[in-house]
Design an enzyme around this catalytic site. Structure first.
Site, PDB file in Angstrom:
ATOM      1  N   ASP A 212      32.209  -1.176 116.093  1.00 16.55           N
ATOM      2  CA  ASP A 212      32.729  -1.539 117.407  1.00 16.55           C
ATOM      3  C   ASP A 212      31.727  -2.368 118.223  1.00 16.55           C
ATOM      4  OD1 ASP A 212      34.448  -1.483 119.651  1.00 16.55           O
ATOM      5  OD2 ASP A 212      33.465   0.317 120.418  1.00 16.55           O
TER       6      ASP A 212
ATOM      7  N   ASN B  68      25.046   5.864 111.816  1.00  8.70           N
ATOM      8  CA  ASN B  68      25.971   6.294 112.862  1.00  8.70           C
ATOM      9  C   ASN B  68      27.358   6.585 112.309  1.00  8.70           C
ATOM     10  OD1 ASN B  68      26.699   6.515 115.825  1.00  8.70           O
ATOM     11  ND2 ASN B  68      28.164   4.951 115.159  1.00  8.70           N
ATOM     12  N   GLU B  69      27.848   7.769 112.621  1.00  9.17           N
ATOM     13  CA  GLU B  69      29.232   8.163 112.387  1.00  9.17           C
ATOM     14  C   GLU B  69      29.755   7.879 110.982  1.00  9.17           C
ATOM     15  OE1 GLU B  69      31.929   6.793 115.403  1.00  9.17           O
ATOM     16  OE2 GLU B  69      31.157   8.242 116.826  1.00  9.17           O
TER      17      GLU B  69
ATOM     18  N   ASN C 265      28.637  12.617 118.418  1.00 13.20           N
ATOM     19  CA  ASN C 265      29.368  11.745 119.343  1.00 13.20           C
ATOM     20  C   ASN C 265      30.734  12.375 119.593  1.00 13.20           C
ATOM     21  OD1 ASN C 265      27.214  10.057 118.933  1.00 13.20           O
ATOM     22  ND2 ASN C 265      28.321   8.565 117.680  1.00 13.20           N
TER      23      ASN C 265
ATOM     24  N   TYR D  69      34.416  12.428 122.047  1.00 12.81           N
ATOM     25  CA  TYR D  69      35.271  11.728 123.011  1.00 12.81           C
ATOM     26  C   TYR D  69      36.439  12.602 123.461  1.00 12.81           C
ATOM     27  CZ  TYR D  69      32.337   7.697 122.300  1.00 12.81           C
ATOM     28  OH  TYR D  69      31.253   6.851 122.279  1.00 12.81           O
TER      29      TYR D  69
ATOM     30  N   TYR E 141      39.473   9.597 123.570  1.00  8.77           N
ATOM     31  CA  TYR E 141      40.315   9.258 122.412  1.00  8.77           C
ATOM     32  C   TYR E 141      41.247  10.410 122.045  1.00  8.77           C
ATOM     33  CZ  TYR E 141      37.423   5.156 121.756  1.00  8.77           C
ATOM     34  OH  TYR E 141      36.781   3.969 121.942  1.00  8.77           O
TER      35      TYR E 141
ATOM     36  N   GLU F  23      26.720  10.556 122.088  1.00  3.85           N
ATOM     37  CA  GLU F  23      27.639   9.575 122.688  1.00  3.85           C
ATOM     38  C   GLU F  23      28.743  10.350 123.359  1.00  3.85           C
ATOM     39  OE1 GLU F  23      29.600   6.540 120.354  1.00  3.85           O
ATOM     40  OE2 GLU F  23      27.747   6.055 119.290  1.00  3.85           O
TER      41      GLU F  23
ATOM     42  N   TRP G  77      27.639   7.017 126.534  1.00  3.23           N
ATOM     43  CA  TRP G  77      27.975   5.774 125.837  1.00  3.23           C
ATOM     44  C   TRP G  77      28.716   4.900 126.825  1.00  3.23           C
ATOM     45  CZ3 TRP G  77      26.318   3.689 121.521  1.00  3.23           C
ATOM     46  CH2 TRP G  77      26.994   2.570 121.029  1.00  3.23           C
TER      47      TRP G  77
ATOM     48  N   LYS H  12      32.777   0.892 128.292  1.00  2.00           N
ATOM     49  CA  LYS H  12      32.248   2.230 128.589  1.00  2.00           C
ATOM     50  C   LYS H  12      30.883   2.189 129.265  1.00  2.00           C
ATOM     51  CE  LYS H  12      34.875   4.594 125.007  1.00  2.00           C
ATOM     52  NZ  LYS H  12      35.241   3.429 124.175  1.00  2.00           N
TER      53      LYS H  12
HETATM   54  C1  BDP Z   1      31.850   5.580 118.575  1.00  2.00           C
HETATM   55  C2  BDP Z   1      30.889   4.575 117.996  1.00  2.00           C
HETATM   56  C3  BDP Z   1      30.518   3.443 118.954  1.00  2.00           C
HETATM   57  C4  BDP Z   1      31.746   2.989 119.703  1.00  2.00           C
HETATM   58  C5  BDP Z   1      32.279   4.146 120.515  1.00  2.00           C
HETATM   59  C6  BDP Z   1      33.505   3.745 121.335  1.00  2.00           C
HETATM   60  O1  BDP Z   1      29.710   5.215 117.534  1.00  2.00           O
HETATM   61  O2  BDP Z   1      29.921   2.397 118.228  1.00  2.00           O
HETATM   62  O3  BDP Z   1      31.499   1.873 120.505  1.00  2.00           O
HETATM   63  O4  BDP Z   1      32.642   5.186 119.651  1.00  2.00           O
HETATM   64  O5  BDP Z   1      34.599   3.856 120.808  1.00  2.00           O
HETATM   65  O6  BDP Z   1      32.795   5.827 117.622  1.00  2.00           O
HETATM   66  O7  BDP Z   1      33.356   3.323 122.467  1.00  2.00           O
END
Ligand code: BDP
Length: 584
Positions: A171, A399-400, A455, A457, A461, A492, A537, A556
């Protein structure tokens, strides 16, 4: 491979080759101007600069000064993204894989002092399952919604593949080109190749100096911040003994720096270093024996005009905004950054987690797409480059990655890298890999790291817009992690926010929602002692590829892309001012 950062001193010369070079896409006739260092992608309204997939050529003349007779001279590329081929007068003299780490090209024997030659750099921006970061290979890009199974859509994707689409599985915009400085360097013919320092809190600093020749005298001195010699040794290996050492501490402590001055025959190198120790003990992360709490947003190398191009003005501005926020750390999401940034963080007391470009690693049954060896090489290069920085306190392997679809295969992939990092780092820093929001109770990798970085959300999400449910769900997960008895960092969390969009009711995309989101998540973090860090993030809005979830990039940021604070930046500034980064 020598990894010493370029230096101008009594023995060494560094000529910066930055400026305006010639540029063209391979196969084009004419040349046009391009700025170096910078990503080329935003330097022209020609859509090819954004969408092209393939090799771009950079050209300029270089002259080796006549005064360099008898010296060793070479080129150093701090980073060319992603793969590079270097040609001198039309002949290939070097190549390098990977866009975020430096490489050198010896010129002795190819040019004489006083001579001029044509230098061409070919930069290949294509990403696929064999590159780090990873490309989507004509599949669905990050956050794409390609309706799999619909015949006409599948045909459209086939069309894209035939026409050379270059989609990221990550991303951030696939910025490329000569993004960091290029220098023409000279050292004496017999030279210092590498230096390794391992400082201890009692003032002992173990050192190892690698030289081009086994013969010849090496003298190592430690200078204090006022330039006074406080310890001295002879030999390629040994221990400097500094009496009453002053420690390097993250802000708001004192990031005190010494300098190691190494002399070998005619050569000289001065390396800033700090005395500090990093350790994980139970659920605590210790710097100099004291519990450290990480608070600071993750970053990108990203700005208007330059894209990912290294820019000292931007670096200083960003770090001063970190001070303004009372932030004490960032992760180099999602690739190793320009070396100037680490030097700045050494000096300013900002703690760094150093990350490889392993991002986009979604698994099929051949977990990792055979990347293991190359990934290990990138890790080796990153640690070799950054091993002496006091600001670097942890290595992030990536990452992830998908770690829960094939848990055992994922473990077999990541565990050797974890062991490599420990073996390769003379300072033996903690090692981690950053976990995706996944089936955390099924996967095996994240829990096996020294520090758990996740990370999450909740409220963005998933459970979108419902912060009560988000809090409820996040607490359930945190209770599970509590049983793992490891320090945990929320590495994040964030909400896309359009600067200037407001609502009396805090709804998604408003500045009010971003603040409410962080308040809700922070409430859960504040209840738990094993949580040793919070990393929003992102620091600033940043460029991404196009997609239905991105409006002019990822929004973000606590700051806009041009570094204006949103309400959430003020919120964190107030919150972090009250937090001492070094708690008793
Ligand atoms: C995570 C990722 C990051 C993305 C973020 C997002 O590590 O690179 O930019 O989410 O969706 O999955 O903002």
């Amino acid at each position: 491979m020598s990894t010493l950062y370029p230096q101008n001193n009594a023995a060494r010369t560094a000529l910066d080759l930055g400026g305006i070079w010639d540029f063209r896409f391979q196969g084009d006739e004419g040349w046009q101007p391009v700025a170096v260092p910078a990503s080329y992608n935003d330097q022209s309204p020609d859509p090819r600069f954004r969408n092209y997939a393939g090799v771009a050529e950079y050209r300029r003349k270089i002259t080796v000064p006549s005064a360099w007779k008898g010296l060793r001279f070479f080129l150093r590329f701090d980073a060319v993204a992603h793969d590079a081929r270097i040609l001198l007068n039309g002949r290939e003299i070097a190549s390098h894989r990977g866009g975020f780490l430096p490489f050198e090209v010896e010129l002795n024997g190819l040019m004489e002092p006083g001579e001029t030659a044509e230098l061409v750099v070919e930069a290949d921006n294509r990403i696929h399952h064999g590159t780090l970061p990873i490309g989507a290979e004509g599949g669905t890009a990050f956050f794409g919604s390609d309706n799999p199974g619909i015949r006409s859509v599948e045909a459209g994707k086939e069309y894209q593949r035939e026409h050379g689409i270059n989609l990221p599985a990550f991303d951030f915009f696939n910025y490329t080109g000569i993004q960091r400085p290029v220098r023409l360097l000279a050292t004496p013919a017999r030279y210092i190749r590498d230096i390794t320092l391992v400082p201890h809190l009692n003032g002992d600093v173990d050192f190892a100096v690698d030289t081009s020749d086994a013969e010849g005298r090496v003298v190592v001195e430690a200078l204090d911040a006022d330039g006074r010699a406080v310890a001295r040794c002879e030999g390629r290996q040994g221990t400097l003994k500094i009496a009453e050492p002053r420690l390097w501490e993250p802000r708001p402590g004192t990031p005190y720096l010494y300098t190691a001055r190494i002399a070998f025959e005619q050569d000289l190198y001065e390396l800033p270093f700090g005395i500090r120790e990093v350790r994980v003990e139970g659920t605590r992360f210790l710097i100099n024996g004291k519990p450290f709490r990480f608070h600071g947003p993750c970053k990108h190398e990203d700005s208007p005009f330059r894209g990912r191009g290294a820019d000292p003005c931007l670096m200083v501005t960003d770090i001063n905004l970190y001070h303004w926020l009372h932030a004490n750390c960032f992760r180099t999401s999602h690739y190793p950054y320009a070396e100037e940034m680490y030097r700045l963080c050494d000096r300013e007391g900002i703690v760094v987690m150093d990350e490889t470009p392993a991002v986009g690693m979604w698994a099929d049954e051949n977990y990792g797409w055979g990347l293991g060896e190359y990934h290990a090489q990138v890790l080796r290069e990153m640690i070799a480059r950054d091993k002496n920085h006091p600001c670097v306190v942890m290595w992030s392997l990536g990452n992830e990655p998908d770690t829960d679809t094939y848990p055992e295969k994922a473990y077999d992939y990541w565990h050797p890298l974890y062991e490599d990092a420990h073996r390769l780092d003379p300072q033996n820093r903690p090692v981690t890999v950053v976990g995706c929001q996944n089936r955390y109770d099924r996967e095996l990798v994240i829990r096996s790291m020294d520090v758990v970085l996740i990370n999450r959300y909740y409220g963005w999400y998933n459970l979108s817009g419902d912060l009560d449910a988000a809090r409820y769900a996040f607490r359930i997960e945190l209770d599970w992690w509590a049983q793992q008895q490891k320090p945990l960092i929320l590495s994040e969390y964030g909400a896309d926010t359009v600067a200037g969009l407001h609502g009396a009711v805090a709804e998604m995309f408003t500045e009010e929602y971003q603040v409410a989101f962080y308040e809700a998540m922070n409430e859960c973090l504040d209840e738990r002692d094993f949580v040793v860090g919070e990393m929003p993030w992102n620091f600033a809005d940043f460029g991404t590829c196009q997609g239905p979830m991105r409006v002019g990039g990822n929004r973000k940021g606590l700051f806009t892309r041009d570094r204006r604070p949103k309400m959430a930046a003020h919120y964190f500034r107030r919150r972090w001012e009250k937090m001492d980064s070094v708690t008793p």
